[in-house]
Design a protein around this motif. Structure first.
Motif, PDB file in Angstrom:
ATOM      1  N   LYS A  88       4.211  20.987  -1.735  1.00  0.00           N
ATOM      2  CA  LYS A  88       3.611  21.474  -2.983  1.00  0.00           C
ATOM      3  C   LYS A  88       4.422  21.086  -4.217  1.00  0.00           C
ATOM      4  CE  LYS A  88       1.256  25.265  -0.750  1.00  0.00           C
ATOM      5  NZ  LYS A  88       1.055  26.680  -0.629  1.00  0.00           N
ATOM      6  N   LEU A  89       4.888  19.850  -4.233  1.00  0.00           N
ATOM      7  CA  LEU A  89       5.618  19.348  -5.391  1.00  0.00           C
ATOM      8  C   LEU A  89       4.640  18.824  -6.436  1.00  0.00           C
ATOM      9  CD1 LEU A  89       8.416  17.338  -3.558  1.00  0.00           C
ATOM     10  CD2 LEU A  89       8.632  19.570  -4.642  1.00  0.00           C
ATOM     11  N   ALA A  90       5.030  18.884  -7.677  1.00  0.00           N
ATOM     12  CA  ALA A  90       4.177  18.392  -8.754  1.00  0.00           C
ATOM     13  C   ALA A  90       3.996  16.874  -8.664  1.00  0.00           C
ATOM     14  CB  ALA A  90       4.776  18.765 -10.105  1.00  0.00           C
ATOM     15  N   ASN A  91       4.980  16.184  -8.110  1.00  0.00           N
ATOM     16  CA  ASN A  91       4.929  14.731  -8.042  1.00  0.00           C
ATOM     17  C   ASN A  91       4.571  14.224  -6.641  1.00  0.00           C
ATOM     18  OD1 ASN A  91       7.295  15.490  -6.783  1.00  0.00           O
ATOM     19  ND2 ASN A  91       8.421  13.695  -7.472  1.00  0.00           N
ATOM     20  N   ALA A  92       3.964  15.054  -5.823  1.00  0.00           N
ATOM     21  CA  ALA A  92       3.640  14.669  -4.444  1.00  0.00           C
ATOM     22  C   ALA A  92       2.730  13.443  -4.434  1.00  0.00           C
ATOM     23  CB  ALA A  92       2.966  15.823  -3.723  1.00  0.00           C
ATOM     24  N   TYR A  93       2.986  12.538  -3.494  1.00  0.00           N
ATOM     25  CA  TYR A  93       2.165  11.333  -3.360  1.00  0.00           C
ATOM     26  C   TYR A  93       1.010  11.652  -2.414  1.00  0.00           C
ATOM     27  CZ  TYR A  93       0.657   6.615  -2.346  1.00  0.00           C
ATOM     28  OH  TYR A  93      -0.104   5.496  -2.189  1.00  0.00           O
ATOM     29  N   LEU A  94      -0.204  11.696  -2.949  1.00  0.00           N
ATOM     30  CA  LEU A  94      -1.392  12.050  -2.179  1.00  0.00           C
ATOM     31  C   LEU A  94      -2.488  11.005  -2.394  1.00  0.00           C
ATOM     32  CD1 LEU A  94      -1.409  15.839  -3.152  1.00  0.00           C
ATOM     33  CD2 LEU A  94      -0.535  14.840  -1.032  1.00  0.00           C
ATOM     34  N   PRO A  95      -2.438   9.901  -1.638  1.00  0.00           N
ATOM     35  CA  PRO A  95      -3.472   8.872  -1.809  1.00  0.00           C
ATOM     36  C   PRO A  95      -4.809   9.365  -1.259  1.00  0.00           C
ATOM     37  CG  PRO A  95      -2.117   8.372   0.081  1.00  0.00           C
ATOM     38  CD  PRO A  95      -1.502   9.575  -0.576  1.00  0.00           C
ATOM     39  N   LYS A  96      -5.899   8.789  -1.751  1.00  0.00           N
ATOM     40  CA  LYS A  96      -7.235   9.146  -1.270  1.00  0.00           C
ATOM     41  C   LYS A  96      -7.610   8.357  -0.018  1.00  0.00           C
ATOM     42  CE  LYS A  96      -9.236  10.339  -5.788  1.00  0.00           C
ATOM     43  NZ  LYS A  96      -8.644  11.541  -5.985  1.00  0.00           N
ATOM     44  N   THR A  97      -7.083   7.147   0.103  1.00  0.00           N
ATOM     45  CA  THR A  97      -7.410   6.266   1.221  1.00  0.00           C
ATOM     46  C   THR A  97      -6.134   5.720   1.837  1.00  0.00           C
ATOM     47  OG1 THR A  97      -9.418   5.598   0.047  1.00  0.00           O
ATOM     48  CG2 THR A  97      -8.747   4.224   1.889  1.00  0.00           C
ATOM     49  N   ILE A  98      -6.173   5.576   3.149  1.00  0.00           N
ATOM     50  CA  ILE A  98      -5.049   4.983   3.876  1.00  0.00           C
ATOM     51  C   ILE A  98      -5.555   3.717   4.557  1.00  0.00           C
ATOM     52  CG2 ILE A  98      -3.430   5.281   5.788  1.00  0.00           C
ATOM     53  CD1 ILE A  98      -3.488   8.301   5.114  1.00  0.00           C
ATOM     54  N   MET A  99      -4.804   2.638   4.401  1.00  0.00           N
ATOM     55  CA  MET A  99      -5.149   1.370   5.027  1.00  0.00           C
ATOM     56  C   MET A  99      -3.971   0.914   5.879  1.00  0.00           C
ATOM     57  SD  MET A  99      -6.300  -2.250   3.314  1.00  0.00           S
ATOM     58  CE  MET A  99      -7.867  -1.616   2.771  1.00  0.00           C
ATOM     59  N   VAL A 100      -4.280   0.475   7.089  1.00  0.00           N
ATOM     60  CA  VAL A 100      -3.258  -0.039   7.994  1.00  0.00           C
ATOM     61  C   VAL A 100      -3.621  -1.465   8.365  1.00  0.00           C
ATOM     62  CG1 VAL A 100      -2.164   0.230  10.248  1.00  0.00           C
ATOM     63  CG2 VAL A 100      -2.723   2.249   8.911  1.00  0.00           C
ATOM     64  N   GLN A 101      -2.667  -2.374   8.200  1.00  0.00           N
ATOM     65  CA  GLN A 101      -2.821  -3.764   8.625  1.00  0.00           C
ATOM     66  C   GLN A 101      -1.886  -3.995   9.798  1.00  0.00           C
ATOM     67  OE1 GLN A 101      -1.859  -6.168   5.196  1.00  0.00           O
ATOM     68  NE2 GLN A 101      -3.972  -6.214   4.523  1.00  0.00           N
ATOM     69  N   VAL A 102      -2.421  -4.593  10.853  1.00  0.00           N
ATOM     70  CA  VAL A 102      -1.609  -4.883  12.027  1.00  0.00           C
ATOM     71  C   VAL A 102      -1.640  -6.384  12.277  1.00  0.00           C
ATOM     72  CG1 VAL A 102      -1.299  -4.471  14.489  1.00  0.00           C
ATOM     73  CG2 VAL A 102      -2.067  -2.615  13.024  1.00  0.00           C
ATOM     74  N   ASN A 103      -0.459  -6.993  12.311  1.00  0.00           N
ATOM     75  CA  ASN A 103      -0.321  -8.415  12.606  1.00  0.00           C
ATOM     76  C   ASN A 103      -0.147  -8.588  14.111  1.00  0.00           C
ATOM     77  OD1 ASN A 103      -0.292  -9.036   9.806  1.00  0.00           O
ATOM     78  ND2 ASN A 103       1.860  -8.492   9.734  1.00  0.00           N
ATOM     79  N   VAL A 104      -1.070  -9.313  14.727  1.00  0.00           N
ATOM     80  CA  VAL A 104      -1.052  -9.514  16.173  1.00  0.00           C
ATOM     81  C   VAL A 104      -0.873 -11.002  16.447  1.00  0.00           C
ATOM     82  CG1 VAL A 104      -2.339  -9.195  18.315  1.00  0.00           C
ATOM     83  CG2 VAL A 104      -2.652  -7.586  16.444  1.00  0.00           C
ATOM     84  N   PRO A 105       0.119 -11.380  17.255  1.00  0.00           N
ATOM     85  CA  PRO A 105       0.288 -12.803  17.573  1.00  0.00           C
ATOM     86  C   PRO A 105      -0.904 -13.311  18.387  1.00  0.00           C
ATOM     87  CG  PRO A 105       1.818 -11.456  18.849  1.00  0.00           C
ATOM     88  CD  PRO A 105       1.109 -10.546  17.920  1.00  0.00           C
TER      89      PRO A 105
END
Length: 145
Positions: A88-105
């Motif tokens: 509950k910090l005033a400067n908390a980082y709260l994104p609306k969307t999360i994206m994950v990129q996975v590099n696969v050989p």
């Protein structure tokens, strides 16, 4: 002498305001790293991008375990956001969307990039166990680049 003091006070105030945001991102990074480490998924802070409304996490995978790496990426980000909400910090980082990129050989020198995104509340539900991993994988927006 008086002018030097004013300049010093202004610099200290500016530094304190700047460091406040750094600590929020530090806690977020630390939580993501600790969850990924628990699942033996290597992650580096340089592979995290903190946008205004989008958090991007880039991970590397072995050839056959990219789905597990995707799930760990979302679960770690979901736990980090949940942790930020709990602080509950005033400067908390709260994104609306999360994206994950996975590099696969794929073959010698080539790789396939799997990119998936979801709303933050969905990643939190995965992290807290309120959503099964199978259901989560069916609902995310998965793309192959």
């Amino acid at each position: 002498m008086l002018k030097t003091r004013k300049t010093l006070i202004i610099l200290i105030c500016f530094g304190a305001l700047t460091l406040d945001g750094v600590f929020a991102n530090y806690a977020f990074k630390k939580k993501v790293k600790s969850v990924c480490l628990a699942y033996r998924v290597p992650v580096d802070a340089a592979n995290m991008d903190f946008g205004d409304e989008l958090f991007l996490l880039t991970l590397d995978s072995r050839r056959n375990d990219f789905e597990m790496v995707i799930l760990v990426g979302f679960a770690s980000a979901g736990q980090a956001v949940s942790h930020q909400q709990a602080l509950k910090l005033a400067n908390a980082y709260l994104p609306k969307t999360i994206m994950v990129q996975v590099n696969v050989p794929a073959s010698k020198g080539e790789k396939i990039i799997f990119e998936a995104s979801c709303p933050t509340d969905m990643a939190i539900a995965l992290a807290e166990g309120r959503m099964e991993s199978i259901e989560f994988m069916q609902q995310i927006n998965l793309e192959i680049l």
